[in-house]
Design an enzyme around this catalytic site. Structure first.
Site, short mmCIF file in Angstrom:
data_model
loop_
_atom_site.label_atom_id
_atom_site.label_comp_id
_atom_site.label_asym_id
_atom_site.label_seq_id
_atom_site.Cartn_x
_atom_site.Cartn_y
_atom_site.Cartn_z
N GLY A 129 0.79 -1.22 0.00
CA GLY A 129 0.00 0.00 0.00
C GLY A 129 0.82 1.27 0.00
O GLY A 129 0.30 2.36 -0.19
N SER A 133 7.73 -1.25 -3.52
CA SER A 133 8.37 -1.77 -4.73
C SER A 133 8.90 -0.64 -5.60
O SER A 133 10.00 -0.72 -6.14
CB SER A 133 7.42 -2.67 -5.51
N ASP A 177 3.26 6.10 -8.41
CA ASP A 177 4.19 5.70 -7.35
C ASP A 177 5.56 6.33 -7.52
O ASP A 177 6.08 7.00 -6.63
CB ASP A 177 4.33 4.17 -7.31
C1 GLA Z 1 -0.95 1.04 -7.21
C2 GLA Z 1 -0.31 1.37 -8.54
C3 GLA Z 1 -0.43 2.87 -8.87
C4 GLA Z 1 -1.85 3.37 -8.71
C5 GLA Z 1 -2.41 2.92 -7.36
C6 GLA Z 1 -3.87 3.27 -7.19
O1 GLA Z 1 -0.21 1.61 -6.17
O2 GLA Z 1 1.03 0.98 -8.52
O3 GLA Z 1 0.05 3.10 -10.18
O4 GLA Z 1 -2.66 2.96 -9.77
O5 GLA Z 1 -2.28 1.52 -7.17
O6 GLA Z 1 -4.04 4.63 -7.19
#
Ligand code: GLA
Length: 408
Positions: A129, A133, A177
């Site tokens: 969450g 990674s 991310d």
């Molecule tokens: C994961 C994915 C992101 C994004 C989130 C939801 O963390 O890696 O690219 O889509 O879910 O917002």
């Protein structure tokens, strides 16, 4: 709260012992974890999101090597990752070394690397969450770039990390991310346009923000079944295709970000129920992001928090992600006094919820949320936990040692 300087110092000491070199030759990159208060699951559709880096993350101590070998071990995971830059192996399911291999592959598509590295990682918050990674992927990219004397911009690193995830690993994630990890600044909200990769930093209007970031870990570390992440992306694209076809623009890439709000209003009636829900999430989330940025700039945490909670509800009902333990945590958080707002952190199929909470009540709240949740989900109680943290700066090389890298 771990002392960041102390953690770097300890890692350098351990790396120098393992690499058999003096401590002043060890370099360290720090890559923070991220939260996304508003803008969930719209990055892969070219939407605009908000993000922050937090004061928890991974550290990678490294030593450039002339041999073009990469050898990495971790303080937290068993085994060693070992490969030669000429023969980077394909991904291996479930292995933590995938990000190091993926980073080497991605970089070598653009640059020729003359040096490998010896590395040692530390970072324990692997509950899901917070995009540990992406933090790891960014750390390997930055270390390999530094070892090879490459000056790579954050924008290019965002693209390089995408090629690790989308290419090497085959996950259809967006840029949220790595952009959050590479662009954020402490006490700022980062607004990222995922179509143009333009970002803005918005300082909180008072010197010390009147909130704490609470991370409530469900204890569910692995999704019980393969997550529906890629399927949801495909459903969004399908909705986009139908809306663009209605507007006579089906030749545009099928992304909801390419559908104008007026086109959505005109053709949404043609969507079947699943596509309608995904599109409803996208367009309502876009609005929440803009209203949230405005509220943040006014220091209006009540509105900002309410928007986070609404975003969480839309993730559950419209985007249909999440799982029972995370939904339980979300409901518990949003009904607790002292919580401005909460939602799943990240994709929501496992991992944690993020909440903005009143600082004076944060400790009490952390205890009560954890004890109530543990009773609700005794099977996950051992791994569940709640931590409080603050925003932080983006990824950076925090120590370059005092030795320059010898020419190869
Ligand atoms: C994961 C994915 C992101 C994004 C989130 C939801 O963390 O890696 O690219 O889509 O879910 O917002």
């Amino acid at each position: 709260m771990p002392d960041p300087d102390r953690s770097v110092e300890l890692l350098i000491r351990e790396a120098s012992r393992r690499f058999l070199v003096s401590a002043n030759r060890v370099r360290v990159v720090r890559a923070p974890y991220r939260i996304c208060p508003l803008g969930a699951h719209i990055d892969h559709q070219g939407g605009t999101v908000t993000a922050m880096a937090i004061d928890r993350g991974v550290l990678l101590a490294y030593l450039p090597t002339a041999s073009r070998q990469v050898a990495i071990s971790s303080l937290d995971f068993p085994g060693q990752v070992h490969f030669h830059l000429d023969e980077v192996p394909d991904k291996r399911n479930g292995e933590w070394g995938n990000y190091a291999r993926g980073a080497a592959r991605a970089l070598q598509q653009r640059y020729s690397l003359s040096r490998g590295l010896q590395g040692l990682t530390s970072g324990r918050l692997d509950g899901g969450g917070l995009s540990s990674s992406a933090a790891v992927g960014v750390a390997y990219l930055m270390a390999l770039e530094d070892a090879n004397g490459l000056a790579v911009s954050p924008r290019e690193n965002i693209a390089l990390h995408s090629s690790i995830e989308n290419g090497y690993l085959g996950l259809k994630i967006g840029i949220l991310d790595q952009a959050a990890i590479l662009l954020s600044a402490a006490n700022h909200l980062t607004r990222i346009d995922c179509a143009t990769v333009q970002h803005q930093l918005f300082a909180y209007p008072t010197e010390s923000p009147s909130f704490k970031i609470m991370l409530a870990f469900s204890g569910l570390k692995k999704a019980l079944v393969g997550t529906d992440y890629n399927r949801r992306v495909a459903e969004c694209r399908q909705a986009a295709g139908l809306l663009l076809a209605g507007a006579g623009r089906a030749d545009r890439p099928h992304l909801l970000g390419n559908v104008r709000p007026a086109e959505y209003d005109a053709y949404r009636g043609q969507l079947e129920p699943v596509a309608a829900r995904r599109a409803a999430h996208f367009f309502s989330e876009l609005e929440r992001v803009e209203r949230g940025v405005a509220a943040w700039q006014r220091g209006d945490l009540t509105t900002f928090g309410r928007l986070m909670t609404e975003s969480g509800a839309s993730s559950i009902t419209n985007y249909q992600c999440g799982c029972p333990p995370l939904v339980a945590l979300y409901e518990l958080l949003v009904s607790s006094p002292g919580v401005h707002g909460a939602r799943f952190s990240g994709a929501g199929f496992r991992g944690c919820c993020v909440a903005f909470v009143e600082p004076d009540r944060a400790d009490t709240l952390a205890h009560s949320v954890l004890s109530v949740y543990r009773k609700m989900h005794p099977e996950l109680a051992d791994n569940a936990r709640v931590i409080l943290c603050n925003s932080a700066d983006c990824a950076e090389i925090v120590s370059r040692g005092t030795h320059s890298i010898p020419p190869t």
